[in-house]
Design a protein around this motif. Structure first.
Motif, short mmCIF file in Angstrom:
data_model
loop_
_atom_site.label_atom_id
_atom_site.label_comp_id
_atom_site.label_asym_id
_atom_site.label_seq_id
_atom_site.Cartn_x
_atom_site.Cartn_y
_atom_site.Cartn_z
N THR A 53 0.72 -1.27 0.13
CA THR A 53 0.03 0.01 -0.02
C THR A 53 1.06 1.15 -0.02
O THR A 53 2.04 1.16 0.50
CB THR A 53 -0.98 0.07 1.24
N PRO A 54 0.37 2.46 -0.45
CA PRO A 54 1.16 3.50 -0.39
C PRO A 54 1.70 3.89 1.13
O PRO A 54 3.05 4.20 1.07
CB PRO A 54 0.27 4.83 -0.75
N ASP A 55 1.04 3.65 1.99
CA ASP A 55 1.67 3.90 3.71
C ASP A 55 2.65 3.00 3.81
O ASP A 55 3.71 3.18 4.35
CB ASP A 55 0.65 3.69 4.48
N ASP A 79 16.07 -3.66 4.25
CA ASP A 79 15.31 -5.16 4.71
C ASP A 79 16.28 -6.24 5.23
O ASP A 79 16.11 -7.01 6.04
CB ASP A 79 14.73 -5.69 3.40
N LEU A 80 17.64 -6.05 5.01
CA LEU A 80 18.72 -7.02 5.51
C LEU A 80 19.34 -6.66 6.62
O LEU A 80 20.06 -7.27 7.24
CB LEU A 80 19.56 -7.07 4.27
N ALA A 81 19.20 -5.28 7.19
CA ALA A 81 19.87 -4.93 8.16
C ALA A 81 19.65 -5.30 9.48
O ALA A 81 18.18 -5.77 9.65
CB ALA A 81 20.00 -3.27 8.49
N SER A 82 20.51 -5.18 10.42
CA SER A 82 19.97 -5.86 11.93
C SER A 82 19.01 -4.70 12.38
O SER A 82 19.11 -3.47 11.95
CB SER A 82 21.33 -5.65 12.88
N ALA A 117 6.72 3.74 4.44
CA ALA A 117 7.38 3.31 5.69
C ALA A 117 8.75 2.59 5.15
O ALA A 117 9.81 2.76 5.90
CB ALA A 117 6.52 2.41 6.59
N TRP A 118 8.61 1.82 4.13
CA TRP A 118 9.76 1.14 3.62
C TRP A 118 10.78 1.82 3.14
O TRP A 118 11.97 1.84 3.62
CB TRP A 118 9.31 0.32 2.29
#
Ligand SMILES: Nc1nc2c(ncn2[C@@H]2O[C@H](COP(=O)(O)OP(=O)(O)OP(=O)(O)O)[C@@H](O)[C@H]2O)c(=O)[nH]1
Ligand SMILES: [Mg+2]
Length: 213
Positions: free
Chosen positions: A2-4, A208-211, A8-9
Motif C-alpha cells: 500500500t502507499p503507506d 530489509d537486510l540490516a539488523s 514506511a519502507w
C-alpha cells in the motif's frame, strides 16, 4: 505494498543510510578478513561500473570510498560499518584486462573466494553499467553466485547517461537475466549516482537486510 507501507519502507532505508558510516577494514587476503559479525552486503561488478561511487551516493558522502575515472581503482575489499546495523563491502572490479597479471589474479581470486565463502554475506548488489552490454564475465559471476547460493540483486548504474528507450531495453534485459538465475532477487534497481535516481529504492531494499535499529 500500500502507499503507506511503501512510505514506511522508504523511510526505513532513509533512516538506515542517514546513520554514521565509517570505513573500518581493508583486506587483500582471505585470511585477513574482519571476523564475521553482522549482515554484509557486497558491491560487485566490472571495473569502472560505479561501485565505489554508489557506496558514496547511498551514504550521502562524496569521499567515503575512493573513486576514479580509470578502471582498477579499488584493489582490496573495503569494509564500511553503517550504524552498527549493516556492513557495506566495496569490492575490486572484475574484467579489467590491463591490470598487472599477478595483481589481477590476486585480487580477483580473493573476490571470488569471498563471494563463495563468507557466512555473513546476505546479498550481493551486482552492478551493470546501463551504457554497456552485459559481458561474459558478468554471466560467470552470476553463475558462481548461483552455485554458492548467494542471493544477488542486479543494480543498473549510470542511468543518467542513456536515453529512456535504451534504459527500458536494458531493464528488460536485466529482468530476463534475473529470471534465468536461481540466486537472483527478482527486482532490479535502476540507479544514477549522478542524479540520485533509484538511490532511495536501493537504500530501502538494503534496509530489509540490516539488523534491527
Ligand atoms: N554518468 C555517471 N557516471 C558515473 C556514475 N557512477 C559512477 N560514475 C563514474 O564512473 C567512473 C568509475 O566510478 P567508480 O565508482 O570508481 O567505479 P568502480 O566500479 O568502483 O571501479 P573499480 O574500483 O575500478 O572497480 C567514475 O568516473 C565515476 O564518476 C553515474 O551514476 N553516472
Ligand atoms: Mg571502486
Amino acid at each position: 505494498m500500500t502507499p503507506d507501507e511503501r512510505a514506511a519502507w522508504l523511510e526505513a532505508g532513509r533512516k538506515l543510510f542517514a546513520a554514521e558510516c565509517a570505513f573500518f577494514y581493508a583486506s587483500q587476503r582471505l585470511d585477513q578478513l574482519p571476523p564475521p559479525a553482522g549482515p554484509e552486503v557486497a558491491f560487485a561488478g566490472r571495473s569502472n561500473v560505479g561501485k565505489s561511487t554508489l557506496v558514496n551516493a547511498l551514504t550521502g558522502r562524496k569521499t567515503l570510498a575512493r573513486t576514479s575515472a580509470q578502471p582498477g581503482r579499488t584493489r582490496q575489499l573495503n569494509f564500511f560499518d553503517l550504524g552498527g546495523r549493516l556492513t557495506l563491502v566495496d569490492m575490486p572490479g572484475y574484467g579489467y584486462a590491463r591490470a598487472n597479471r599477478d595483481v589481477k589474479e590476486d585480487w580477483q581470486g580473493l573476490m571470488f573466494d569471498y563471494l563463495r565463502g563468507r557466512p555473513t554475506l546476505r546479498r550481493v548488489a551486482l552492478l551493470l553499467d546501463a551504457r554497456i552490454e552485459v559481458k561474459e564475465t558478468d554471466g560467470q559471476v552470476m553463475d558462481l553466485l548461483d552455485r554458492a547460493a548467494v542471493t544477488f540483486q542486479i543494480v543498473l548504474t549510470k542511468t543518467d547517461a542513456v536515453t529512456a528507450p535504451a534504459l527500458a531495453a536494458k531493464q528488460s534485459e536485466a529482468e530476463a537475466l534475473a529470471r534465468s538465475h536461481p540466486a537472483a532477487y527478482p527486482d532490479i534497481v535502476s540507479t544514477s549516482s549522478e542524479t540520485g535516481a533509484g538511490i532511495d529504492l536501493l537504500r530501502a531494499a538494503l534496509a530489509d537486510l540490516a539488523s534491527p535499529g
